[in-house]
Design a protein around this motif. Structure first.
Motif, PDB file in Angstrom:
ATOM      1  N   ASP A  79       0.871  -1.178   0.000  1.00 18.59           N
ATOM      2  CA  ASP A  79       0.000   0.000   0.000  1.00 18.59           C
ATOM      3  C   ASP A  79       0.908   1.227   0.000  1.00 18.59           C
ATOM      4  O   ASP A  79       1.758   1.362   0.883  1.00 18.59           O
ATOM      5  N   ALA A  80       0.714   2.114  -0.974  1.00 18.63           N
ATOM      6  CA  ALA A  80       1.567   3.296  -1.057  1.00 18.63           C
ATOM      7  C   ALA A  80       0.767   4.467  -1.597  1.00 18.63           C
ATOM      8  O   ALA A  80      -0.318   4.290  -2.169  1.00 18.63           O
ATOM      9  N   ALA A  81       1.288   5.661  -1.401  1.00 21.30           N
ATOM     10  CA  ALA A  81       0.622   6.856  -1.918  1.00 21.30           C
ATOM     11  C   ALA A  81       1.652   7.806  -2.503  1.00 21.30           C
ATOM     12  O   ALA A  81       2.797   7.848  -2.046  1.00 21.30           O
ATOM     13  N   VAL A  82       1.238   8.528  -3.541  1.00 12.67           N
ATOM     14  CA  VAL A  82       2.117   9.482  -4.206  1.00 12.67           C
ATOM     15  C   VAL A  82       1.482  10.873  -4.094  1.00 12.67           C
ATOM     16  O   VAL A  82       0.289  11.039  -4.392  1.00 12.67           O
ATOM     17  N   PHE A  83       2.270  11.828  -3.639  1.00 12.52           N
ATOM     18  CA  PHE A  83       1.777  13.202  -3.446  1.00 12.52           C
ATOM     19  C   PHE A  83       2.683  14.193  -4.143  1.00 12.52           C
ATOM     20  O   PHE A  83       3.888  13.997  -4.227  1.00 12.52           O
ATOM     21  N   GLU A  84       2.066  15.268  -4.583  1.00 18.10           N
ATOM     22  CA  GLU A  84       2.840  16.419  -5.013  1.00 18.10           C
ATOM     23  C   GLU A  84       2.899  17.368  -3.821  1.00 18.10           C
ATOM     24  O   GLU A  84       1.895  17.573  -3.139  1.00 18.10           O
ATOM     25  N   LEU A  85       4.089  17.915  -3.544  1.00 18.89           N
ATOM     26  CA  LEU A  85       4.208  18.957  -2.524  1.00 18.89           C
ATOM     27  C   LEU A  85       4.241  20.277  -3.272  1.00 18.89           C
ATOM     28  O   LEU A  85       5.268  20.706  -3.770  1.00 18.89           O
ATOM     29  N   ARG A  86       3.065  20.872  -3.386  1.00 22.56           N
ATOM     30  CA  ARG A  86       2.917  22.050  -4.242  1.00 22.56           C
ATOM     31  C   ARG A  86       3.132  23.326  -3.425  1.00 22.56           C
ATOM     32  O   ARG A  86       2.613  23.459  -2.321  1.00 22.56           O
ATOM     33  N   GLU A  87       3.889  24.259  -3.982  1.00 19.53           N
ATOM     34  CA  GLU A  87       4.132  25.513  -3.276  1.00 19.53           C
ATOM     35  C   GLU A  87       2.947  26.449  -3.480  1.00 19.53           C
ATOM     36  O   GLU A  87       2.424  26.570  -4.583  1.00 19.53           O
ATOM     37  N   GLY A  88       2.512  27.103  -2.372  1.00 18.67           N
ATOM     38  CA  GLY A  88       1.325  27.946  -2.341  1.00 18.67           C
ATOM     39  C   GLY A  88       1.457  29.193  -3.195  1.00 18.67           C
ATOM     40  O   GLY A  88       2.137  29.132  -4.198  1.00 18.67           O
ATOM     41  N   LYS A  94       1.784  27.782   2.835  1.00 19.15           N
ATOM     42  CA  LYS A  94       2.839  27.832   1.828  1.00 19.15           C
ATOM     43  C   LYS A  94       2.887  26.529   1.044  1.00 19.15           C
ATOM     44  O   LYS A  94       2.884  26.522  -0.175  1.00 19.15           O
ATOM     45  N   TRP A  95       2.911  25.393   1.753  1.00 20.45           N
ATOM     46  CA  TRP A  95       3.036  24.105   1.100  1.00 20.45           C
ATOM     47  C   TRP A  95       1.722  23.334   1.181  1.00 20.45           C
ATOM     48  O   TRP A  95       1.054  23.342   2.205  1.00 20.45           O
ATOM     49  N   ARG A  96       1.408  22.648   0.120  1.00 16.04           N
ATOM     50  CA  ARG A  96       0.184  21.864   0.114  1.00 16.04           C
ATOM     51  C   ARG A  96       0.454  20.483  -0.478  1.00 16.04           C
ATOM     52  O   ARG A  96       0.980  20.365  -1.582  1.00 16.04           O
ATOM     53  N   LEU A  97       0.068  19.466   0.273  1.00 10.84           N
ATOM     54  CA  LEU A  97       0.182  18.093  -0.225  1.00 10.84           C
ATOM     55  C   LEU A  97      -1.025  17.781  -1.081  1.00 10.84           C
ATOM     56  O   LEU A  97      -2.167  17.944  -0.643  1.00 10.84           O
ATOM     57  N   ARG A  98      -0.761  17.308  -2.295  1.00 12.13           N
ATOM     58  CA  ARG A  98      -1.865  17.017  -3.199  1.00 12.13           C
ATOM     59  C   ARG A  98      -1.789  15.547  -3.626  1.00 12.13           C
ATOM     60  O   ARG A  98      -0.774  15.121  -4.177  1.00 12.13           O
ATOM     61  N   PRO A  99      -2.841  14.763  -3.351  1.00 13.05           N
ATOM     62  CA  PRO A  99      -2.805  13.335  -3.698  1.00 13.05           C
ATOM     63  C   PRO A  99      -2.760  13.145  -5.218  1.00 13.05           C
ATOM     64  O   PRO A  99      -3.532  13.769  -5.950  1.00 13.05           O
ATOM     65  N   MET A 100      -1.841  12.301  -5.683  1.00 17.13           N
ATOM     66  CA  MET A 100      -1.658  12.092  -7.119  1.00 17.13           C
ATOM     67  C   MET A 100      -1.911  10.651  -7.544  1.00 17.13           C
ATOM     68  O   MET A 100      -2.325  10.413  -8.683  1.00 17.13           O
ATOM     69  N   ALA A 101      -1.620   9.689  -6.675  1.00 15.40           N
ATOM     70  CA  ALA A 101      -1.863   8.284  -7.022  1.00 15.40           C
ATOM     71  C   ALA A 101      -1.870   7.451  -5.746  1.00 15.40           C
ATOM     72  O   ALA A 101      -1.224   7.815  -4.760  1.00 15.40           O
ATOM     73  N   ILE A 138      -2.533  -0.115  -8.828  1.00 15.24           N
ATOM     74  CA  ILE A 138      -2.829   1.320  -8.853  1.00 15.24           C
ATOM     75  C   ILE A 138      -4.333   1.503  -8.793  1.00 15.24           C
ATOM     76  O   ILE A 138      -5.080   0.876  -9.555  1.00 15.24           O
ATOM     77  N   TYR A 139      -4.785   2.360  -7.845  1.00 18.70           N
ATOM     78  CA  TYR A 139      -6.222   2.568  -7.655  1.00 18.70           C
ATOM     79  C   TYR A 139      -6.735   3.698  -8.550  1.00 18.70           C
ATOM     80  O   TYR A 139      -6.181   4.797  -8.548  1.00 18.70           O
ATOM     81  N   GLY A 140      -7.807   3.453  -9.262  1.00 19.92           N
ATOM     82  CA  GLY A 140      -8.523   4.504 -10.005  1.00 19.92           C
ATOM     83  C   GLY A 140      -7.668   5.175 -11.056  1.00 19.92           C
ATOM     84  O   GLY A 140      -6.774   4.575 -11.641  1.00 19.92           O
ATOM     85  N   ASN A 141      -7.971   6.439 -11.301  1.00 16.25           N
ATOM     86  CA  ASN A 141      -7.245   7.215 -12.305  1.00 16.25           C
ATOM     87  C   ASN A 141      -6.154   8.026 -11.655  1.00 16.25           C
ATOM     88  O   ASN A 141      -6.408   9.093 -11.126  1.00 16.25           O
ATOM     89  N   SER A 142      -4.948   7.525 -11.659  1.00 16.87           N
ATOM     90  CA  SER A 142      -3.874   8.288 -11.047  1.00 16.87           C
ATOM     91  C   SER A 142      -3.586   9.506 -11.933  1.00 16.87           C
ATOM     92  O   SER A 142      -3.781   9.477 -13.133  1.00 16.87           O
TER      93      SER A 142
END
Ligand SMILES: [Zn+2]
Length: 431
Positions: free
Chosen positions: A383-392, A407-414, A421-425
Protein backbone atom coordinates in the motif's frame (compact mmCIF):
# COMPACT_ATOMS: atom_id res chain seq x y z
CA UNK A 1 -12.88 16.85 -10.71
CA UNK A 2 -12.64 13.15 -11.54
CA UNK A 3 -13.33 14.03 -15.14
CA UNK A 4 -10.43 16.46 -15.08
CA UNK A 5 -8.12 13.84 -13.58
CA UNK A 6 -9.20 11.35 -16.16
CA UNK A 7 -8.37 13.70 -18.98
CA UNK A 8 -5.06 14.67 -17.44
CA UNK A 9 -4.10 11.03 -16.99
CA UNK A 10 -4.71 10.19 -20.63
CA UNK A 11 -2.88 13.28 -21.79
CA UNK A 12 0.21 12.25 -19.81
CA UNK A 13 -0.05 8.68 -20.88
CA UNK A 14 -0.31 9.66 -24.54
CA UNK A 15 2.77 11.84 -24.19
CA UNK A 16 4.69 8.92 -22.80
CA UNK A 17 3.57 6.54 -25.49
CA UNK A 18 4.51 8.89 -28.29
CA UNK A 19 7.80 9.88 -26.71
CA UNK A 20 9.06 6.45 -25.88
CA UNK A 21 8.15 3.79 -28.37
CA UNK A 22 9.87 0.79 -26.95
CA UNK A 23 8.74 -2.68 -26.08
CA UNK A 24 7.21 -2.10 -22.60
CA UNK A 25 5.09 0.76 -23.96
CA UNK A 26 3.68 -1.39 -26.72
CA UNK A 27 2.91 -4.30 -24.42
CA UNK A 28 0.27 -2.38 -22.54
CA UNK A 29 -2.09 -2.42 -25.50
CA UNK A 30 -2.00 -6.22 -25.76
CA UNK A 31 -4.06 -8.66 -23.74
CA UNK A 32 -2.65 -10.34 -20.65
CA UNK A 33 -2.07 -13.49 -22.65
CA UNK A 34 -0.17 -11.68 -25.34
CA UNK A 35 1.91 -10.02 -22.67
CA UNK A 36 3.02 -13.27 -21.09
CA UNK A 37 3.71 -14.65 -24.57
CA UNK A 38 5.94 -11.68 -25.34
CA UNK A 39 7.67 -12.06 -21.99
CA UNK A 40 8.30 -15.69 -22.73
CA UNK A 41 9.74 -14.80 -26.11
CA UNK A 42 11.90 -12.12 -24.51
CA UNK A 43 13.38 -14.84 -22.33
CA UNK A 44 11.57 -14.77 -18.99
CA UNK A 45 9.09 -12.96 -16.78
CA UNK A 46 9.91 -9.57 -15.33
CA UNK A 47 11.12 -9.46 -11.76
CA UNK A 48 8.55 -6.91 -10.53
CA UNK A 49 4.87 -6.23 -11.23
CA UNK A 50 5.10 -2.53 -10.45
CA UNK A 51 7.91 -0.03 -9.95
CA UNK A 52 7.27 3.34 -8.27
CA UNK A 53 10.18 5.20 -9.77
CA UNK A 54 12.04 8.44 -9.13
CA UNK A 55 10.18 9.78 -6.09
CA UNK A 56 11.31 10.97 -2.69
CA UNK A 57 10.32 8.10 -0.40
CA UNK A 58 9.37 9.02 3.16
CA UNK A 59 8.75 6.04 5.43
CA UNK A 60 9.21 6.86 9.13
CA UNK A 61 8.70 3.18 10.06
CA UNK A 62 12.23 2.54 8.78
CA UNK A 63 13.65 6.09 9.23
CA UNK A 64 13.75 6.44 5.46
CA UNK A 65 13.69 9.76 3.60
CA UNK A 66 15.58 9.34 0.34
CA UNK A 67 15.34 9.37 -3.44
CA UNK A 68 14.80 5.65 -4.04
CA UNK A 69 12.57 3.40 -6.10
CA UNK A 70 9.97 1.01 -4.68
CA UNK A 71 9.58 -2.36 -6.43
CA UNK A 72 6.48 -4.49 -5.86
CA UNK A 73 5.89 -8.15 -6.56
CA UNK A 74 2.73 -10.18 -5.89
CA UNK A 75 1.16 -7.43 -3.83
CA UNK A 76 4.12 -7.03 -1.46
CA UNK A 77 7.03 -4.61 -1.24
CA UNK A 78 9.90 -6.54 -2.86
CA UNK A 79 12.79 -4.09 -2.88
CA UNK A 80 13.68 -0.47 -2.07
CA UNK A 81 16.83 0.85 -3.75
CA UNK A 82 18.15 3.62 -5.96
CA UNK A 83 17.96 3.19 -9.74
CA UNK A 84 16.01 -0.05 -10.11
CA UNK A 85 15.84 -0.64 -13.87
CA UNK A 86 12.47 0.03 -15.51
CA UNK A 87 13.04 -3.01 -17.68
CA UNK A 88 12.71 -5.19 -14.57
CA UNK A 89 9.08 -4.14 -14.04
CA UNK A 90 5.89 -4.89 -15.98
CA UNK A 91 4.44 -1.48 -15.07
CA UNK A 92 6.05 1.79 -13.99
CA UNK A 93 4.50 4.61 -11.95
CA UNK A 94 6.50 7.76 -12.66
CA UNK A 95 6.89 9.56 -9.32
CA UNK A 96 9.62 11.99 -10.31
CA UNK A 97 9.36 15.27 -8.35
CA UNK A 98 6.78 13.55 -6.10
CA UNK A 99 6.64 12.35 -2.50
CA UNK A 100 6.08 8.60 -2.02
CA UNK A 101 4.74 7.38 1.33
CA UNK A 102 3.19 4.24 2.78
CA UNK A 103 -0.58 4.23 2.17
CA UNK A 104 -1.83 6.76 4.72
CA UNK A 105 -3.81 5.71 7.80
CA UNK A 106 -6.66 7.95 9.05
CA UNK A 107 -7.76 6.85 12.53
CA UNK A 108 -10.90 9.01 12.66
CA UNK A 109 -13.42 9.03 9.79
CA UNK A 110 -17.16 8.36 9.38
CA UNK A 111 -17.90 6.08 6.44
CA UNK A 112 -21.21 4.42 7.39
CA UNK A 113 -22.83 6.13 4.43
CA UNK A 114 -26.64 5.89 4.50
CA UNK A 115 -27.01 4.72 8.11
CA UNK A 116 -25.15 7.25 10.25
CA UNK A 117 -26.54 10.42 8.60
CA UNK A 118 -23.16 12.18 8.64
CA UNK A 119 -21.43 9.23 6.94
CA UNK A 120 -19.62 9.63 3.62
CA UNK A 121 -18.71 7.10 0.95
CA UNK A 122 -15.23 5.81 1.81
CA UNK A 123 -13.60 5.30 -1.58
CA UNK A 124 -13.83 8.75 -3.25
CA UNK A 125 -12.80 10.44 0.01
CA UNK A 126 -10.16 8.04 1.30
CA UNK A 127 -8.39 5.59 -1.01
CA UNK A 128 -8.79 7.92 -4.01
CA UNK A 129 -6.83 10.49 -1.99
CA UNK A 130 -3.89 8.42 -0.78
CA UNK A 131 -5.54 7.00 2.36
CA UNK A 132 -5.54 3.21 2.06
CA UNK A 133 -6.57 2.45 5.65
CA UNK A 134 -9.20 4.16 7.78
CA UNK A 135 -10.80 3.67 11.16
CA UNK A 136 -14.47 4.53 11.41
CA UNK A 137 -14.71 6.15 14.84
CA UNK A 138 -18.03 5.10 16.30
CA UNK A 139 -20.49 5.41 13.41
CA UNK A 140 -21.59 1.88 14.29
CA UNK A 141 -22.63 0.47 17.64
CA UNK A 142 -23.38 -3.15 18.58
CA UNK A 143 -26.80 -3.09 16.85
CA UNK A 144 -25.62 -1.50 13.60
CA UNK A 145 -22.14 -3.03 13.27
CA UNK A 146 -23.27 -6.18 11.38
CA UNK A 147 -24.63 -3.91 8.63
CA UNK A 148 -21.44 -1.85 8.66
CA UNK A 149 -19.38 -4.98 8.14
CA UNK A 150 -21.62 -6.36 5.41
CA UNK A 151 -22.37 -3.21 3.42
CA UNK A 152 -19.22 -1.12 3.98
CA UNK A 153 -16.18 -3.05 5.21
CA UNK A 154 -16.62 -5.99 2.83
CA UNK A 155 -17.64 -3.90 -0.18
CA UNK A 156 -15.38 -0.85 -0.43
CA UNK A 157 -11.80 -0.71 -1.73
CA UNK A 158 -10.51 1.34 1.22
CA UNK A 159 -9.35 -0.90 4.09
CA UNK A 160 -11.91 -0.07 6.77
CA UNK A 161 -11.61 -0.83 10.49
CA UNK A 162 -13.86 0.34 13.31
CA UNK A 163 -13.98 1.61 16.85
CA UNK A 164 -17.30 0.36 18.17
CA UNK A 165 -19.55 3.00 19.72
CA UNK A 166 -20.50 2.17 23.32
CA UNK A 167 -24.06 3.14 22.34
CA UNK A 168 -25.78 0.27 20.53
CA UNK A 169 -27.30 2.71 17.99
CA UNK A 170 -23.93 4.18 16.99
CA UNK A 171 -24.30 7.59 15.37
CA UNK A 172 -27.62 6.77 13.66
CA UNK A 173 -29.66 9.23 15.75
CA UNK A 174 -27.57 12.29 14.98
CA UNK A 175 -27.98 14.67 12.03
CA UNK A 176 -28.11 18.42 11.47
CA UNK A 177 -31.92 18.20 11.51
CA UNK A 178 -31.91 16.03 14.65
CA UNK A 179 -28.82 17.05 16.65
CA UNK A 180 -29.42 14.63 19.52
CA UNK A 181 -26.68 12.12 20.14
CA UNK A 182 -26.47 8.47 21.04
CA UNK A 183 -25.92 8.79 24.80
CA UNK A 184 -28.66 11.21 25.85
CA UNK A 185 -30.45 8.08 27.01
CA UNK A 186 -27.84 6.17 28.96
CA UNK A 187 -29.77 2.92 28.54
CA UNK A 188 -28.31 2.71 25.01
CA UNK A 189 -24.78 2.37 26.43
CA UNK A 190 -24.47 -1.40 26.70
CA UNK A 191 -21.08 -2.88 27.66
CA UNK A 192 -22.27 -6.50 27.37
CA UNK A 193 -23.44 -6.21 23.76
CA UNK A 194 -20.37 -4.11 22.92
CA UNK A 195 -18.03 -6.75 24.35
CA UNK A 196 -19.85 -9.57 22.55
CA UNK A 197 -19.76 -7.79 19.17
CA UNK A 198 -16.03 -7.03 19.56
CA UNK A 199 -15.19 -10.62 20.55
CA UNK A 200 -16.88 -11.80 17.33
CA UNK A 201 -15.19 -9.21 15.10
CA UNK A 202 -11.64 -8.62 16.33
CA UNK A 203 -10.44 -8.65 12.73
CA UNK A 204 -12.33 -5.37 12.11
CA UNK A 205 -12.94 -3.75 15.51
CA UNK A 206 -9.81 -2.22 17.05
CA UNK A 207 -11.27 -0.44 20.06
CA UNK A 208 -14.22 1.35 21.68
CA UNK A 209 -15.43 4.88 20.84
CA UNK A 210 -17.35 7.32 22.99
CA UNK A 211 -18.49 10.89 22.24
CA UNK A 212 -18.88 13.12 25.27
CA UNK A 213 -20.15 16.50 24.02
CA UNK A 214 -23.26 17.94 25.66
CA UNK A 215 -25.39 17.31 22.56
CA UNK A 216 -24.30 13.65 22.52
CA UNK A 217 -24.11 12.63 26.19
CA UNK A 218 -25.64 15.55 28.09
CA UNK A 219 -24.95 15.18 31.80
CA UNK A 220 -24.32 11.46 31.39
CA UNK A 221 -20.71 11.85 30.23
CA UNK A 222 -18.78 10.37 33.16
CA UNK A 223 -21.25 7.53 33.74
CA UNK A 224 -21.21 6.67 30.02
CA UNK A 225 -17.40 6.82 30.06
CA UNK A 226 -17.39 4.36 32.94
CA UNK A 227 -19.43 1.91 30.83
CA UNK A 228 -17.10 2.38 27.83
CA UNK A 229 -14.12 1.83 30.17
CA UNK A 230 -15.68 -1.43 31.33
CA UNK A 231 -16.12 -2.67 27.74
CA UNK A 232 -12.63 -1.63 26.60
CA UNK A 233 -10.99 -3.27 29.63
CA UNK A 234 -12.95 -6.50 29.12
CA UNK A 235 -11.69 -6.89 25.55
CA UNK A 236 -8.23 -5.41 26.20
CA UNK A 237 -8.50 -2.75 23.50
CA UNK A 238 -8.04 1.04 23.59
CA UNK A 239 -10.76 3.60 24.10
CA UNK A 240 -11.07 6.67 21.88
CA UNK A 241 -12.72 9.59 23.66
CA UNK A 242 -14.18 12.57 21.80
CA UNK A 243 -13.74 15.74 23.87
CA UNK A 244 -14.87 19.37 23.55
CA UNK A 245 -17.98 21.12 24.84
CA UNK A 246 -18.47 18.53 27.58
CA UNK A 247 -20.62 18.81 30.70
CA UNK A 248 -17.75 17.60 32.91
CA UNK A 249 -14.33 19.28 32.87
CA UNK A 250 -11.53 17.57 30.91
CA UNK A 251 -9.42 16.59 33.97
CA UNK A 252 -12.27 14.39 35.24
CA UNK A 253 -12.44 12.68 31.86
CA UNK A 254 -8.66 12.21 31.56
CA UNK A 255 -8.55 10.69 35.04
CA UNK A 256 -10.57 7.74 33.70
CA UNK A 257 -8.21 7.01 30.78
CA UNK A 258 -5.37 4.51 30.61
CA UNK A 259 -2.16 3.93 28.64
CA UNK A 260 -2.98 3.37 24.98
CA UNK A 261 -6.27 5.29 25.00
CA UNK A 262 -6.76 8.11 22.48
CA UNK A 263 -8.18 11.59 23.04
CA UNK A 264 -9.61 12.89 19.78
CA UNK A 265 -10.33 16.55 18.90
CA UNK A 266 -7.23 17.44 20.96
CA UNK A 267 -6.96 20.98 19.46
CA UNK A 268 -10.61 21.87 19.86
CA UNK A 269 -11.24 25.59 20.28
CA UNK A 270 -14.34 24.97 22.34
CA UNK A 271 -14.82 24.69 26.07
CA UNK A 272 -13.37 21.57 27.63
CA UNK A 273 -10.17 21.63 25.57
CA UNK A 274 -6.54 21.10 26.58
CA UNK A 275 -5.77 24.76 27.49
CA UNK A 276 -6.72 26.58 30.67
CA UNK A 277 -8.24 30.09 30.72
CA UNK A 278 -4.72 31.58 30.35
CA UNK A 279 -3.90 29.37 27.33
CA UNK A 280 -1.54 27.10 29.26
CA UNK A 281 -1.67 23.35 28.61
CA UNK A 282 -3.47 21.76 31.57
CA UNK A 283 -1.14 19.79 33.89
CA UNK A 284 -3.64 16.91 33.60
CA UNK A 285 -2.98 16.81 29.84
CA UNK A 286 0.79 16.63 30.37
CA UNK A 287 0.30 13.84 32.90
CA UNK A 288 -1.94 11.96 30.45
CA UNK A 289 0.73 12.20 27.72
CA UNK A 290 3.39 10.97 30.17
CA UNK A 291 1.12 8.02 30.93
CA UNK A 292 0.98 7.02 27.26
CA UNK A 293 -2.40 8.49 26.37
CA UNK A 294 -2.34 9.60 22.73
CA UNK A 295 -3.54 12.94 21.43
CA UNK A 296 -5.40 12.59 18.11
CA UNK A 297 -6.33 15.58 15.96
CA UNK A 298 -9.80 14.62 14.59
CA UNK A 299 -10.09 17.95 12.71
CA UNK A 300 -13.83 17.78 11.95
CA UNK A 301 -16.25 20.61 11.39
CA UNK A 302 -15.94 22.01 14.91
CA UNK A 303 -12.90 20.47 16.52
CA UNK A 304 -9.67 21.98 15.20
CA UNK A 305 -8.57 25.52 16.04
CA UNK A 306 -5.30 26.98 14.75
CA UNK A 307 -5.14 29.09 17.90
CA UNK A 308 -5.29 26.06 20.21
CA UNK A 309 -2.70 24.17 18.13
CA UNK A 310 -0.36 27.18 18.01
CA UNK A 311 -0.55 27.69 21.79
CA UNK A 312 -0.04 23.96 22.44
CA UNK A 313 2.87 23.65 19.97
CA UNK A 314 4.59 26.63 21.61
CA UNK A 315 4.43 24.60 24.86
CA UNK A 316 5.72 21.44 23.18
CA UNK A 317 2.45 19.51 22.95
CA UNK A 318 2.24 17.82 19.54
CA UNK A 319 -0.31 15.22 18.41
CA UNK A 320 0.41 11.49 18.37
CA UNK A 321 -1.80 10.94 15.32
CA UNK A 322 -3.25 13.34 12.74
CA UNK A 323 -6.75 12.41 11.62
CA UNK A 324 -9.47 14.12 9.64
CA UNK A 325 -12.85 13.21 11.24
CA UNK A 326 -14.17 13.33 7.65
CA UNK A 327 -17.98 13.39 7.44
CA UNK A 328 -20.79 15.03 5.47
CA UNK A 329 -20.38 18.27 7.41
CA UNK A 330 -16.76 18.91 6.40
CA UNK A 331 -15.76 17.20 3.12
CA UNK A 332 -16.55 20.45 1.30
CA UNK A 333 -14.54 22.39 3.87
CA UNK A 334 -12.93 23.07 6.19
CA UNK A 335 -11.43 19.54 6.15
CA UNK A 336 -11.77 18.38 2.50
CA UNK A 337 -9.46 15.39 3.05
CA UNK A 338 -6.55 14.08 5.12
CA UNK A 339 -3.89 15.58 2.80
CA UNK A 340 -5.31 19.08 3.38
CA UNK A 341 -5.26 18.46 7.13
CA UNK A 342 -1.59 17.41 6.88
CA UNK A 343 -0.79 20.59 4.98
CA UNK A 344 -2.10 22.59 7.95
CA UNK A 345 0.48 20.88 10.17
CA UNK A 346 3.25 21.72 7.71
CA UNK A 347 2.16 25.33 8.16
CA UNK A 348 2.32 24.92 11.95
CA UNK A 349 5.99 24.00 11.61
CA UNK A 350 5.95 20.20 11.75
CA UNK A 351 8.45 18.70 9.26
CA UNK A 352 7.16 16.60 6.37
CA UNK A 353 8.73 13.47 7.88
CA UNK A 354 7.07 14.08 11.25
CA UNK A 355 3.72 14.80 9.59
CA UNK A 356 3.91 11.54 7.62
CA UNK A 357 4.92 9.65 10.78
CA UNK A 358 1.61 10.71 12.38
CA UNK A 359 -0.44 9.11 9.59
CA UNK A 360 1.68 5.96 9.11
CA UNK A 361 4.02 4.63 11.81
CA UNK A 362 2.22 6.22 14.77
CA UNK A 363 -1.29 4.93 13.94
CA UNK A 364 0.27 1.51 13.33
CA UNK A 365 1.62 1.58 16.89
CA UNK A 366 -1.60 2.95 18.38
CA UNK A 367 -4.04 0.35 17.06
CA UNK A 368 -3.74 -3.37 16.24
CA UNK A 369 -3.75 -3.21 12.44
CA UNK A 370 -2.28 -6.17 10.53
CA UNK A 371 1.52 -6.00 10.61
CA UNK A 372 3.03 -3.93 7.82
CA UNK A 373 0.23 -1.34 7.85
CA UNK A 374 1.69 2.15 7.44
CA UNK A 375 5.07 0.83 6.31
CA UNK A 376 7.02 0.20 3.10
CA UNK A 377 9.37 -2.34 4.66
CA UNK A 378 10.23 -5.23 2.35
CA UNK A 379 7.59 -7.93 2.80
CA UNK A 380 4.79 -5.51 3.79
CA UNK A 381 1.53 -5.40 1.83
CA UNK A 382 2.23 -2.94 -1.00
CA UNK A 383 0.00 0.00 0.00
CA UNK A 384 1.57 3.30 -1.06
CA UNK A 385 0.62 6.86 -1.92
CA UNK A 386 2.12 9.48 -4.21
CA UNK A 387 1.78 13.20 -3.45
CA UNK A 388 2.84 16.42 -5.01
CA UNK A 389 4.21 18.96 -2.52
CA UNK A 390 2.92 22.05 -4.24
CA UNK A 391 4.13 25.51 -3.28
CA UNK A 392 1.33 27.95 -2.34
CA UNK A 393 0.08 30.43 -1.58
CA UNK A 394 -3.23 28.96 -0.50
CA UNK A 395 -5.67 29.95 2.22
CA UNK A 396 -6.29 27.46 5.02
CA UNK A 397 -9.39 27.56 7.21
CA UNK A 398 -9.88 25.87 10.59
CA UNK A 399 -13.10 24.76 12.33
CA UNK A 400 -13.57 28.21 13.88
CA UNK A 401 -13.45 29.95 10.50
CA UNK A 402 -9.98 31.37 11.25
CA UNK A 403 -7.62 31.60 8.30
CA UNK A 404 -3.89 31.14 7.87
CA UNK A 405 -1.71 31.65 4.80
CA UNK A 406 -0.45 28.25 3.67
CA UNK A 407 2.84 27.83 1.83
CA UNK A 408 3.04 24.11 1.10
CA UNK A 409 0.18 21.86 0.11
CA UNK A 410 0.18 18.09 -0.22
CA UNK A 411 -1.86 17.02 -3.20
CA UNK A 412 -2.80 13.33 -3.70
CA UNK A 413 -1.66 12.09 -7.12
CA UNK A 414 -1.86 8.28 -7.02
CA UNK A 415 -2.68 5.45 -4.63
CA UNK A 416 -1.42 1.87 -4.73
CA UNK A 417 -3.30 -0.86 -2.86
CA UNK A 418 -1.75 -4.33 -2.55
CA UNK A 419 0.41 -3.56 -5.57
CA UNK A 420 -2.40 -2.29 -7.81
CA UNK A 421 -2.83 1.32 -8.85
CA UNK A 422 -6.22 2.57 -7.66
CA UNK A 423 -8.52 4.50 -10.01
CA UNK A 424 -7.25 7.21 -12.30
CA UNK A 425 -3.87 8.29 -11.05
CA UNK A 426 -2.82 11.79 -12.03
CA UNK A 427 0.83 10.84 -12.43
CA UNK A 428 1.92 8.94 -15.56
CA UNK A 429 1.68 5.18 -15.59
CA UNK A 430 3.25 3.17 -18.32
CA UNK A 431 4.29 -0.38 -18.97
ZN1 LIG B 1 -15.99 11.88 14.60
Amino acid sequence: MSHHHHHHHHHNRRQFLTRSIFLPSLICSFSANAESLLDAQAGGARTYDLLIRGGRVIDPSQSLAADVDVAIRQGKIARIAANIAESEAAQVLDARRMIVTPGLVDVHVHVYDGVAPLGIPADPNCIAKGVTTVVDAGSAGAHTFPGFKQYVVRVVDTRVYALLNISVVGQSTFSNGNPFGELLDLRYANPNLTIKMIEQNRDVILGVKIRLSKNVAGENDLRALGLAREAADAVGLPLMVHIGNTYSPLPKILAMLKTGDLVTHCYTGREGGILDERDRVLPDVRRAIENGILLDVGHGVGSFAFRTAEKAFAQGVLPGTISSDLHQGNINGPVYDLATTLSKFLHLGVSLEEVIRRVTANPAKALAFPSGTGSLKVGSIADAAVFELREGPWEMVDSMGEKRPGKWRLRPMATVKAGHIYGNSVVPVYG
